[in-house]
Design a protein around this motif. Structure first.
Motif, PDB file in Angstrom:
ATOM      1  N   GLY A  38      -3.763  12.773  19.735  1.00 52.36           N
ATOM      2  CA  GLY A  38      -4.642  12.496  20.862  1.00 52.36           C
ATOM      3  C   GLY A  38      -4.902  13.616  21.839  1.00 52.36           C
ATOM      4  O   GLY A  38      -5.144  13.363  23.007  1.00 52.36           O
ATOM      5  N   THR A  39      -4.827  14.866  21.396  1.00 48.95           N
ATOM      6  CA  THR A  39      -5.095  15.971  22.311  1.00 48.95           C
ATOM      7  C   THR A  39      -6.099  16.928  21.693  1.00 48.95           C
ATOM      8  O   THR A  39      -6.106  17.139  20.488  1.00 48.95           O
ATOM      9  CB  THR A  39      -3.811  16.765  22.625  1.00 48.95           C
ATOM     10  OG1 THR A  39      -3.158  17.052  21.395  1.00 48.95           O
ATOM     11  CG2 THR A  39      -2.892  16.000  23.533  1.00 48.95           C
ATOM     12  N   VAL A  40      -6.972  17.491  22.533  1.00 47.56           N
ATOM     13  CA  VAL A  40      -7.903  18.526  22.080  1.00 47.56           C
ATOM     14  C   VAL A  40      -7.815  19.679  23.070  1.00 47.56           C
ATOM     15  O   VAL A  40      -7.877  19.463  24.275  1.00 47.56           O
ATOM     16  CB  VAL A  40      -9.356  17.990  22.032  1.00 47.56           C
ATOM     17  CG1 VAL A  40     -10.334  19.123  21.828  1.00 47.56           C
ATOM     18  CG2 VAL A  40      -9.525  16.975  20.936  1.00 47.56           C
ATOM     19  N   HIS A  73     -12.396  12.959  20.315  1.00 49.94           N
ATOM     20  CA  HIS A  73     -11.158  12.757  19.564  1.00 49.94           C
ATOM     21  C   HIS A  73     -11.387  12.092  18.207  1.00 49.94           C
ATOM     22  O   HIS A  73     -10.717  12.420  17.241  1.00 49.94           O
ATOM     23  CB  HIS A  73     -10.184  11.924  20.386  1.00 49.94           C
ATOM     24  CG  HIS A  73      -9.635  12.667  21.552  1.00 49.94           C
ATOM     25  ND1 HIS A  73      -8.480  13.388  21.475  1.00 49.94           N
ATOM     26  CD2 HIS A  73     -10.098  12.828  22.808  1.00 49.94           C
ATOM     27  CE1 HIS A  73      -8.244  13.957  22.639  1.00 49.94           C
ATOM     28  NE2 HIS A  73      -9.216  13.636  23.475  1.00 49.94           N
ATOM     29  N   VAL A  87      -4.596   7.368  17.039  1.00 44.58           N
ATOM     30  CA  VAL A  87      -5.975   7.489  17.530  1.00 44.58           C
ATOM     31  C   VAL A  87      -6.832   6.359  16.968  1.00 44.58           C
ATOM     32  O   VAL A  87      -7.648   5.772  17.687  1.00 44.58           O
ATOM     33  CB  VAL A  87      -6.557   8.875  17.156  1.00 44.58           C
ATOM     34  CG1 VAL A  87      -8.050   8.904  17.407  1.00 44.58           C
ATOM     35  CG2 VAL A  87      -5.886   9.957  17.972  1.00 44.58           C
ATOM     36  N   LYS A  92     -10.274  14.116  14.510  1.00 44.00           N
ATOM     37  CA  LYS A  92      -9.022  13.789  13.833  1.00 44.00           C
ATOM     38  C   LYS A  92      -9.212  12.788  12.706  1.00 44.00           C
ATOM     39  O   LYS A  92      -8.989  13.094  11.540  1.00 44.00           O
ATOM     40  CB  LYS A  92      -8.020  13.239  14.834  1.00 44.00           C
ATOM     41  CG  LYS A  92      -7.702  14.265  15.852  1.00 44.00           C
ATOM     42  CD  LYS A  92      -6.421  13.953  16.544  1.00 44.00           C
ATOM     43  CE  LYS A  92      -6.322  14.830  17.761  1.00 44.00           C
ATOM     44  NZ  LYS A  92      -7.378  14.520  18.741  1.00 44.00           N
ATOM     45  N   GLY A  96      -6.300  15.001  26.902  1.00 40.55           N
ATOM     46  CA  GLY A  96      -5.533  13.984  26.179  1.00 40.55           C
ATOM     47  C   GLY A  96      -6.273  12.662  26.190  1.00 40.55           C
ATOM     48  O   GLY A  96      -6.921  12.315  27.176  1.00 40.55           O
ATOM     49  N   LEU A  97      -6.183  11.917  25.093  1.00 37.16           N
ATOM     50  CA  LEU A  97      -6.909  10.647  25.000  1.00 37.16           C
ATOM     51  C   LEU A  97      -6.189   9.553  25.770  1.00 37.16           C
ATOM     52  O   LEU A  97      -6.797   8.721  26.419  1.00 37.16           O
ATOM     53  CB  LEU A  97      -7.053  10.254  23.530  1.00 37.16           C
ATOM     54  CG  LEU A  97      -7.937   9.061  23.225  1.00 37.16           C
ATOM     55  CD1 LEU A  97      -9.314   9.267  23.794  1.00 37.16           C
ATOM     56  CD2 LEU A  97      -8.037   8.864  21.729  1.00 37.16           C
ATOM     57  N   THR A 109      -3.385  17.459  16.462  1.00 39.98           N
ATOM     58  CA  THR A 109      -2.289  16.488  16.593  1.00 39.98           C
ATOM     59  C   THR A 109      -2.490  15.497  17.735  1.00 39.98           C
ATOM     60  O   THR A 109      -3.479  15.584  18.448  1.00 39.98           O
ATOM     61  CB  THR A 109      -0.957  17.229  16.736  1.00 39.98           C
ATOM     62  OG1 THR A 109      -1.138  18.221  17.727  1.00 39.98           O
ATOM     63  CG2 THR A 109      -0.531  17.859  15.446  1.00 39.98           C
ATOM     64  N   SER A 165      -5.225  20.724  18.797  1.00 35.33           N
ATOM     65  CA  SER A 165      -6.428  19.952  18.486  1.00 35.33           C
ATOM     66  C   SER A 165      -6.221  19.011  17.304  1.00 35.33           C
ATOM     67  O   SER A 165      -6.874  17.988  17.206  1.00 35.33           O
ATOM     68  CB  SER A 165      -7.597  20.884  18.175  1.00 35.33           C
ATOM     69  OG  SER A 165      -8.028  21.496  19.347  1.00 35.33           O
ATOM     70  N   ASN A 197      -3.241  10.325  13.631  1.00 34.09           N
ATOM     71  CA  ASN A 197      -4.423   9.616  13.178  1.00 34.09           C
ATOM     72  C   ASN A 197      -4.269   8.126  13.280  1.00 34.09           C
ATOM     73  O   ASN A 197      -5.192   7.427  13.689  1.00 34.09           O
ATOM     74  CB  ASN A 197      -4.746  10.019  11.753  1.00 34.09           C
ATOM     75  CG  ASN A 197      -5.552  11.271  11.742  1.00 34.09           C
ATOM     76  OD1 ASN A 197      -6.730  11.231  12.043  1.00 34.09           O
ATOM     77  ND2 ASN A 197      -4.924  12.384  11.474  1.00 34.09           N
TER      78      ASN A 197
END
Lengths: 164, 117, 89
Positions: A119-121, B35, A79, B39, A136-137, A117, A115, A76
């Motif tokens: 920067g990844t979904v 994202h 991100v 989160k 990935g972000l 953790t 999802s 968090n």
């Protein structure tokens, strides 16, 4: 016979605990009612849950949960920093993670963990369940990301739920 | 001391909620926007709910833990809705900065043939 | 101290609601709007929890729980509709 009367031994205390949280009370009557619900719901919904969940290494599970909690916090912060940095700093990419997990439970646990953790979904599961597509972000090195997911999350899940 | 902790938790929680929505409004394509809310917002609301647990438990009327249920529920549902949204976006071929995986965009990639668009 | 923190938090969460609303109105794609709705309801939960602390009343918890459940079901139903063109098959 044991299977018929208590099909999901883990689900019963969990349901009882959720009931106690919902009524926000610890009186003996509510504990009894919670236990009855915790017994009755798994028995009457047995047809929806044919598989029996087995936890093989509780200690590994605990360690895995701690790792995931820590990662959620760090994720968090990372991100949030990326969002504040603006659109120029993100470097999105789709990566394909080959799966070693085979059961529904394992795959859905991995997808949910991914999802939650860094920067990844998880975006898509191939129909033959051999690959999970992850977005990935900020991906600088896709192979490192795949290796990280496999080592950090998939290995413990496999150890706990699919030890064969 | 407790009030201090409560205040920090509340402000940090609200800040994360705000940053999540900022990401939603600010980033460039759908997949990167996904994202922020999944989160940051989940953690922000989680922090607010923990603050609520602390606040109501320390008023002398006994423990109040039922906010944990909402936190638990959000942490279970957030990844599920994120996954479904990403899947729906791949299906609709939403514009993406990163090249999407070709096989995921095939109309027949789903196990069932889709009918009626 | 606490009341100042709650005021700041109210402002931040309201800002978050406005940003989500902006995304909801602007789109541009259907998944964007669903994502904005999803964010809106999570922000509403935050607002309700804050209101509960502000008014020292635990009444708002039930509303927050209901919104959490209904919001999730709504998001899933909308995604399902986009994926299949139908909700109940």
């Amino acid at each position: 016979m044991k299977l018929r009367l208590l099909p999901h031994p883990i689900l019963t205390p969990v349901l009882a605990l959720i009931w106690l949280l919902l009524v926000n009370s610890l009186s003996p009557g509510q504990i009894l009612l919670g236990l009855i619900l915790g017994w009755a719901i798994p028995v009457f919904t047995l047809r929806f849950w044919p598989e029996r969940v087995r936890v093989h290494k509780p200690l590994t599970l605990m360690r895995f949960l701690a790792v995931v909690m820590y990662d959620i916090l760090v994720a968090n912060l990372a991100v949030a920093a990326l969002i504040l940095g603006g659109p120029k700093h993100v470097k999105p990419a789709f990566v394909r993670v080959p799966l070693a997990l085979r059961t529904d439970l394992g795959i859905s646990l991995l997808a949910n963990t991914v999802s939650l953790t860094p920067g990844t979904v998880s975006a898509w599961l191939s129909p033959d369940r051999s690959h999970l597509v992850v977005h990935g972000l900020k991906v600088n090195d896709p192979d490192a990301l795949i290796a990280e997911i496999k080592r950090r999350y998939e290995a413990p899940i496999k150890e706990v739920f699919e030890p064969c | 001391m407790l009030e201090m902790m409560l205040s920090v938790l509340i402000v940090v929680g609200a800040l994360f909620t705000f940053i999540g929505s900022l990401g939603l409004a600010r980033l460039d394509d759908f997949y990167t926007r996904l994202h922020g809310p999944t989160k940051a917002t989940t953690l922000g609301v989680g922090a607010l709910l923990i603050a609520s647990v602390l606040y109501f438990s320390t008023r002398g009327e006994g423990l109040s833990l039922h906010e944990i249920l909402v936190t638990l529920f959000l942490f279970i549902t957030a990844p599920v809705s994120a996954h479904l949204l990403a899947k729906a976006a791949l299906h609709l071929r939403v514009r993406s900065i990163a090249p999407p995986p070709p096989e995921a965009e095939e109309p027949l990639a789903d196990t069932r043939v889709r009918t009626g668009d | 101290m606490l009341s100042i923190a709650v005021s700041i938090a109210f402002a931040l969460v309201s800002g978050a609601l406005l940003l989500s609303l902006w995304r909801l109105l602007r789109g541009p794609d259907k998944p964007d709007r669903i994502l904005a709705l999803d964010t809106l309801y999570i922000n509403t939960i935050a607002l309700l929890v804050l209101l509960g602390i502000h008014l020292s009343s635990s009444l708002y918890f039930e509303a927050a729980l209901l919104i959490a459940m209904m919001g999730f079901v709504g998001t899933v139903a909308l995604c399902k509709y986009l994926l299949r063109g139908d909700i109940i098959e």
